[in-house]
Design a protein around this motif. Structure first.
Motif, mmCIF file in Angstrom:
data_model
loop_
_atom_site.group_PDB
_atom_site.id
_atom_site.type_symbol
_atom_site.label_atom_id
_atom_site.label_comp_id
_atom_site.label_asym_id
_atom_site.label_seq_id
_atom_site.Cartn_x
_atom_site.Cartn_y
_atom_site.Cartn_z
ATOM 1 N N MET A 1 26.619 -8.839 -36.913
ATOM 2 C CA MET A 1 27.490 -7.231 -37.052
ATOM 3 C C MET A 1 26.808 -6.476 -38.036
ATOM 4 O O MET A 1 26.631 -7.073 -39.032
ATOM 5 N N LYS A 2 26.416 -5.236 -37.601
ATOM 6 C CA LYS A 2 25.887 -4.288 -38.985
ATOM 7 C C LYS A 2 26.742 -3.338 -39.181
ATOM 8 O O LYS A 2 27.133 -2.457 -38.171
ATOM 9 N N ARG A 3 27.063 -2.924 -40.248
ATOM 10 C CA ARG A 3 27.733 -1.446 -40.585
ATOM 11 C C ARG A 3 26.710 -0.560 -40.776
ATOM 12 O O ARG A 3 25.770 -0.679 -41.232
ATOM 13 N N MET A 4 27.016 0.576 -39.721
ATOM 14 C CA MET A 4 26.250 1.895 -40.023
ATOM 15 C C MET A 4 26.973 2.962 -40.267
ATOM 16 O O MET A 4 28.237 3.051 -39.902
ATOM 17 N N SER A 5 26.438 3.691 -40.921
ATOM 18 C CA SER A 5 27.269 5.071 -41.502
ATOM 19 C C SER A 5 26.662 6.330 -40.535
ATOM 20 O O SER A 5 25.582 6.502 -40.261
ATOM 21 N N GLU B 1 32.057 5.035 -41.178
ATOM 22 C CA GLU B 1 31.289 3.642 -41.065
ATOM 23 C C GLU B 1 31.757 2.958 -39.772
ATOM 24 O O GLU B 1 33.119 3.091 -39.368
ATOM 25 N N LYS B 2 30.797 2.386 -39.108
ATOM 26 C CA LYS B 2 31.260 1.677 -37.788
ATOM 27 C C LYS B 2 30.413 0.416 -37.621
ATOM 28 O O LYS B 2 29.196 0.255 -38.072
ATOM 29 N N LEU B 3 30.930 -0.606 -37.218
ATOM 30 C CA LEU B 3 30.469 -1.810 -37.067
ATOM 31 C C LEU B 3 29.951 -2.057 -35.761
ATOM 32 O O LEU B 3 30.499 -1.684 -34.614
ATOM 33 N N LYS C 1 27.284 -4.304 -33.093
ATOM 34 C CA LYS C 1 26.753 -5.715 -32.855
ATOM 35 C C LYS C 1 25.316 -5.581 -32.614
ATOM 36 O O LYS C 1 25.207 -4.899 -31.451
#
Length: 577
Positions: free
Chosen positions: A474-478, A464-466, A468
């Protein structure tokens, strides 16, 4: 006298029948639409797109000569062929040939008993000096009138009716075909298959024309193209092996078998103690078949190498990544305009299927050019005294392009053919293309083939990566991070080596192309840790066709599955490290 008149009438009737059959073939199976969408970029594209006018046959109809001098007094043709002048002549012209420096000499075909009486003819694979041309005469020896220009830039199958003799069949390079068939038939037992193949097709050609109960121009033309296909393959291989400055690498072996050129390679498996494994017989990676209809070379792959065959056609089913990528680009095309389409096209240019297809199309184009310049080998009707040297120079220039394409295609065939099967056996899963990113460009090793490596996943995990976004939130992406075992090849002038890498990739989605974060070359195994085929259960022997060997070559190539045994043991040792 009555017998001669009757015989002449029968010959005239046979010539008219054969001429009508040839015209029907030109409008039918051996013809084609000149307006068809023919691609200029390779043999496979032309086969799919259509047939151009240059690939269709042309027919010179039956010409009858009342004075029986034949061919408008063509003394050059009578000098080359000998015998009485014909009363009629016709010809079927097929395939393209480079006639800038002259056409291949048209020679008579005869039964083995007759041709055995002829003396030894000096031959060369690419060019032979012929007699000086006679001013005002045709440059060929087909007995056709000067006004008939249908045979320009073509090979010819000529038929002439000679009183009290019958129908005489001539073919471009026919004298060398007959001499080759006799020499191979009289040779040792290992080469009798060559003589049988040549003699069988030559007998079929003669019987289809000379036997009044078997008149068939279709069978005759097919037999003629089969004979010319074998001669063209022999001429091409002879020209490539004759090079002195740009020699083929020693690990590439070319053999001719019944109208196809088998491209074999000696694949090396490096170990820690040496750069390559022990020398073995070369492996047939693929073949270049000479098409009987067009005379062009078409790549043909072994049946077990299914992945290589799909990649050479740029089939979407060969790569799951490209299939999903194409589907996503198609769905987004209507909403995001042409920008997405341009990005998708730029990405597809680096795909494995696109690279492999372009490489084999380039090989087919260069082989076609070399085949046209070599003709069918043997003697030529040279335009002047410099024709032989100029022809040899043009052949040498084309051989350089063929050599570069052969090296690249052999490396790809070793990876996606032999290594793909071995990796499936050793790893237990199907190897995937385009999963390890684009081509690996290593500055320390410039001989790596420029194609994305073949890989199998070892470990995968979701990270997972935050990120902007534009509004400041901020959005959390997998993302999917994978560790892969990748296989590529290194091809230079000395060896063809398989090379393995540990690759770390990350993918944003299922339809995105994986991005390679880092890679490291895997050290080769120790020779003591590498088992041999004799220590494990050997695979059952595969049935192989008899191979036609070129003159002076004693090597015997083995099947792809036999090489897979050695590749599997080498890859299995690396996977266990």
């Amino acid at each position: 006298r009555l017998f001669e008149v009757t015989h002449a009438f029968a010959l005239s009737l046979q010539m008219e029948i054969l001429s009508s059959q040839a015209e029907a073939l030109r409008h039918g199976a051996w013809g084609g639409s000149s307006s068809g969408p023919a691609r200029a970029g390779g043999g496979s594209g032309r086969a799919r797109g259509g047939t151009s006018s240059a690939e269709c046959i042309t027919v010179s109809p039956a010409y009858f000569f009342g004075d029986q001098k034949g061919a408008a007094g063509d003394t050059k043709a009578r000098e080359n062929h000998g015998g009485p002048p014909p009363m009629a002549v016709m010809a079927v012209h097929f395939w393209s040939v480079d006639d800038r420096y002259g056409l291949p000499r048209v020679g008579d075909l005869s039964a083995r008993e007759t041709s055995a009486k002829n003396g030894h003819r000096e031959r060369d694979d690419a060019s032979t000096m012929s007699k000086s041309t006679i001013p005002g005469q045709r440059r060929d020896d087909s007995f056709l009138p000067k006004a008939d220009r249908r045979g320009e830039k073509r090979l010819s199958l000529c038929i002439r009716a000679v009183p009290t003799v019958g129908l005489v069949v001539s073919l471009s390079g026919g004298s060398d075909v007959a001499a080759t068939a006799d020499a191979d038939a009289d040779a040792k037992e290992g080469a009798t298959s060559v003589g049988h193949h040549m003699q069988r097709n030559m007998d079929k050609l003669l019987s289809s024309i000379q036997d009044p109960f078997q008149l068939s121009m279709s069978d005759a033309l097919l037999a003629a193209t089969v004979l010319c296909a074998d001669r063209r393959c022999q001429a091409v291989v002879g020209a490539l092996n004759r090079q002195e400055t740009e020699k083929l690498p020693p690990w590439i072996h070319l053999e001719v078998e019944c109208g196809t050129v088998s491209v074999a390679a000696s694949i090396s498996y490096p170990t820690a103690s040496s750069t390559s494994s022990a020398a073995r017989s070369p492996t047939v990676l693929f073949r270049l078949a000479c098409d009987s209809r067009t005379g062009r070379f078409v790549p043909v792959f072994p049946r077990p190498a299914s992945l290589l065959r799909l990649l050479a056609c740029n089939d979407p089913s060969a790569s799951d990544v490209q299939s999903l990528r194409g589907a996503a680009a198609t769905s987004a095309l209507g909403t995001r305009g042409g920008i997405t389409a341009k990005r998708a096209d730029a990405t597809s240019r680096e795909s494995t299927g696109r690279v492999v297809r372009d490489a084999f199309d380039s090989l087919a184009r260069s082989m076609d050019t070399l085949g046209r310049r070599c003709g069918v080998g043997g003697a030529w009707n040279d335009a002047d005294g410099r024709s032989a040297s100029l022809r040899e120079k043009s052949v040498d220039q084309t051989c350089r392009d063929v050599r570069a394409s052969l090296v690249a295609c052999s490396g790809m065939a070793a990876v996606f053919g032999v290594a793909a099967i071995a990796l499936k056996v050793a790893g237990g899963v199907d190897p995937m293309a385009d999963m390890a990113g684009g081509p690996i460009i290593d500055q320390s090793d410039a001989y790596l083939i420029r194609v994305p490596p073949l890989s199998v996943p070892l470990r995968q995990r979701i990270v997972e990566k935050l990120m902007k976004e534009g509004d400041g939130e901020m959005k959390r992406m997998s993302q999917l991070q994978g560790e892969l075992f990748a296989v590529s090849a290194k091809a230079n002038n000395d060896t063809l080596d398989l090379v393995c890498f540990d690759v770390l990739t990350i993918s944003e989605s299922a339809s995105s192309v994986p991005t390679r974060l880092e890679y490291a070359r895997i050290d080769p195994p120790k020779a003591a840790d590498l088992p041999t085929v004799a220590e494990v259960d050997s695979m059952p022997s595969t049935k192989r066709r008899k191979i036609t060997r070129a003159a002076g070559e004693g090597s015997t190539c083995h099947h792809t599955l036999e090489e897979v045994e050695h590749a599997t043991l080498w890859l299995d040792t690396l996977l266990r490290q």
